[in-house]
Write an enzyme that holds these catalytic residues in place. Sequence first.
Site, PDB file in Angstrom:
ATOM      1  N   ASP A 112       0.826  -1.212   0.000  1.00 53.67           N
ATOM      2  CA  ASP A 112       0.000   0.000   0.000  1.00 53.67           C
ATOM      3  C   ASP A 112       0.861   1.264   0.000  1.00 53.67           C
ATOM      4  O   ASP A 112       1.988   1.257   0.506  1.00 53.67           O
ATOM      5  CB  ASP A 112      -0.860   0.050   1.268  1.00 53.67           C
ATOM      6  N   HIS A 128       3.805  -2.206   3.261  1.00 52.65           N
ATOM      7  CA  HIS A 128       3.687  -0.828   2.778  1.00 52.65           C
ATOM      8  C   HIS A 128       4.886  -0.414   1.934  1.00 52.65           C
ATOM      9  O   HIS A 128       6.035  -0.674   2.292  1.00 52.65           O
ATOM     10  CB  HIS A 128       3.508   0.145   3.948  1.00 52.65           C
TER      11      HIS A 128
HETATM   12 ZN   LIG Z   1      -2.594   3.278   3.029  1.00 56.67          ZN
END
Ligand SMILES: [Zn+2]
Length: 204
Positions: free
Chosen positions: A33, A172
């Site tokens: 992400d 992430h």
């Molecule tokens: Zn995010």
Amino acid sequence: MFIEQMPRWVRWFYPHVWWRKDAHQKTLYVTFDDGPTPQTTPWILDQLDILGIKATFFCIGSNAEKHPELLQEIKNRGHAIGLHGYNHVRGLYKNTDIYLADIERGAQYIDTKLFRPPHGRITPKQANILAKKYTVVLWDVITRDYDASLKPEQVERIALKYTRNGSIIVFHDSLKAQKNMQYAFPRAVKQWLSEGYTFATLND
Ligand SMILES: [Zn+2]
């Protein structure tokens, strides 16, 4: 436990959302992400090639606007792209029209049928609206790589402890998570490969 893996009763409020795929298949879905970012996306793409697996990147529109070449490179290497809003707006406690407008703005830069709510914070009503247009994806395991209070070894342990058949796993692609992610992601994938798991994108 509550953070890393949402209990079943929470998932019941979101019947149209993907949390986990087939529990009978030894297949995992690694996702990244908040990218694309020049500091980490190329590194992740090289690692994915070395490991021989495909992943899904939930990109932020404002980052894709700044780095269209990275978005293209993700696609060229055979990975899937999902939308993660334009400004990473959280839906909970936010006016739904404003929230949806931010997602539509992001969609100008990211052409996809996959959407992941920023921060995972979305109301059931917002999720139902978005599910008409997108496959809304949350996760089975969040590794907490973004949490600076955790050591990289702890993030690896979280990833290994909670992952199971069909898990959708979040790492992430951001500066904040870089240190933890760069340690935990390749090590965890090597372990899963040794246990016989295969990997797929959320478009597969
Ligand atoms: Zn995010």
